[in-house]
Design a protein around this motif. Structure first.
Motif, short mmCIF file in Angstrom:
data_model
loop_
_atom_site.label_atom_id
_atom_site.label_comp_id
_atom_site.label_asym_id
_atom_site.label_seq_id
_atom_site.Cartn_x
_atom_site.Cartn_y
_atom_site.Cartn_z
N UNK A 18 -9.44 -34.44 -123.66
CA UNK A 18 -8.27 -35.13 -124.20
C UNK A 18 -8.28 -36.62 -123.85
N UNK A 19 -8.93 -36.98 -122.76
CA UNK A 19 -9.07 -38.39 -122.43
C UNK A 19 -9.85 -39.12 -123.51
N UNK A 20 -10.92 -38.49 -123.97
CA UNK A 20 -11.72 -39.10 -125.04
C UNK A 20 -10.97 -39.11 -126.36
N UNK A 21 -10.31 -38.01 -126.70
CA UNK A 21 -9.59 -37.91 -127.98
C UNK A 21 -8.44 -38.91 -128.04
N UNK A 22 -7.68 -39.02 -126.93
CA UNK A 22 -6.47 -39.84 -126.94
C UNK A 22 -6.73 -41.27 -126.47
N UNK A 23 -7.93 -41.55 -125.95
CA UNK A 23 -8.27 -42.90 -125.54
C UNK A 23 -7.51 -43.39 -124.33
N UNK A 24 -7.25 -42.48 -123.38
CA UNK A 24 -6.54 -42.85 -122.16
C UNK A 24 -7.06 -42.00 -121.01
N UNK A 25 -7.00 -42.50 -119.80
CA UNK A 25 -7.56 -41.77 -118.67
C UNK A 25 -6.52 -40.99 -117.88
N UNK A 26 -5.25 -41.35 -117.99
CA UNK A 26 -4.19 -40.63 -117.29
C UNK A 26 -3.33 -39.90 -118.31
N UNK A 27 -3.17 -38.59 -118.11
CA UNK A 27 -2.52 -37.76 -119.12
C UNK A 27 -1.51 -36.81 -118.47
N UNK A 28 -0.48 -36.47 -119.25
CA UNK A 28 0.47 -35.44 -118.84
C UNK A 28 0.13 -34.15 -119.56
N UNK A 29 0.34 -33.02 -118.88
CA UNK A 29 -0.06 -31.74 -119.46
C UNK A 29 0.94 -30.67 -119.09
N UNK A 30 1.01 -29.65 -119.94
CA UNK A 30 1.86 -28.49 -119.68
C UNK A 30 1.10 -27.23 -120.08
N UNK A 31 1.14 -26.22 -119.22
CA UNK A 31 0.56 -24.93 -119.57
C UNK A 31 1.69 -24.02 -120.03
N UNK A 32 1.54 -23.44 -121.21
CA UNK A 32 2.63 -22.79 -121.91
C UNK A 32 2.69 -21.28 -121.68
N UNK A 33 2.47 -20.86 -120.45
CA UNK A 33 2.68 -19.46 -120.11
C UNK A 33 4.18 -19.20 -120.00
N UNK A 34 4.54 -17.96 -119.75
CA UNK A 34 5.95 -17.60 -119.58
C UNK A 34 6.58 -18.38 -118.42
N UNK A 35 5.81 -18.55 -117.32
CA UNK A 35 6.33 -19.27 -116.15
C UNK A 35 6.24 -20.78 -116.32
#
Length: 262
Positions: free
Chosen positions: A216-233
């Motif tokens: 995603x760093x390459x796709x979005x052109x940025x080195x610092x990214x926010x992320x969320x894992x979409x499990x139930x918890x």
């Protein structure tokens, strides 16, 4: 023999969120078979075992069925235990994994901790029919890392709606399958399935972000990214791509302190 055990919810700032991990800080290594039985008894995605050697803590991780090469949330949980209950005053804990080499965790402000892990290089491959059938939706791109497949989709809604066939997933030759897409309120979202390791769906997978962050760093052109894992918890992470290393930050909260009577 008595052994202290801690259960920590990692990559979350609320109880019953994130990914629970058990942690055992030991004076010396137990027999591998005994550690596997403890992990099976705990029945969590991972149980971490750590032994202090000089200035470093050797670290190993077990699912209910097998020992694994790398586990982010259980490393974060181990660091939380050491920082809070073992008198660690330094801001950084050095870990060493026999399977993944040097790792460390740095304590930041407001409860944040940052993992420093090796990057998992991933390469684009052709879509695999068996993989598409197991997930139930053909991706726009399929990639392969050291142990996992990564399947890329168009939207967070697609990731949320996927209902994989775990019987078919269990027949694939891989540790697990990561599905991912751009997020609605974060840079990217994901889910992770690893039935072959005894984990149908992992709540939050730090190690998966060693593959996701460089992509995603390459796709979005940025080195610092926010992320969320979409499990139930669910779980929240901040990731930074540094070439051959990835920094993965999150919080943790304690759930249980106990003692094993071995």
């Amino acid at each position: 023999m008595k052994q202290k055990i801690y259960q920590i919810d990692a990559f979350t700032d609320r109880l019953f969120g994130g990914n629970p991990a058990a942690v055992c800080i030991m004076d010396s290594w137990l027999d591998r078979g005994l550690m596997q039985k403890i992990a099976e008894e705990n029945n969590l995605a991972e149980t971490a075992f750590a032994v202090k050697k000089g200035d470093t803590y050797e670290l190993r991780w077990f699912t209910p069925e097998t020992e694994v090469d790398l586990c982010g949330h259980a490393t974060l949980a181990t660091a939380f235990v050491l920082f809070n209950y073992y008198g660690i005053t330094e801001n950084t804990i050095q870990f060493y994994s026999p399977r993944s080499g040097e790792l460390n965790v740095k304590k930041g402000a407001n409860g944040w901790m940052t993992l420093d892990f090796p990057t998992d290089p991933i390469v684009a491959i052709r879509n695999i029919a068996e993989l598409d059938n197991a997930i139930g939706l053909t991706p726009i791109k399929t990639l392969k890392g050291k142990t996992d497949y990564v399947m890329v989709y168009n939207s967070q809604q697609e990731i949320e709606a996927i209902q994989p066939n775990f019987h078919l997933l269990n027949q694939l030759d891989c540790r697990g399958v990561i599905i991912t897409a751009p997020g609605d309120d974060v840079d990217f979202v994901s889910r992770f399935f690893a039935p072959k390791c005894g984990i149908p769906e992992d709540p939050v997978t730090g190690s998966a972000h060693t593959s996701l962050t460089p992509y995603w760093s390459e796709v979005l052109g940025k080195t610092k990214l926010t992320a969320k894992q979409l499990s139930k918890r669910q779980g929240n992470l901040v990731c930074e791509y540094l070439g051959n290393r990835v920094k993965i930050s999150g919080k943790a909260v304690p759930y249980l302190f106990g003692e094993i009577d071995i």
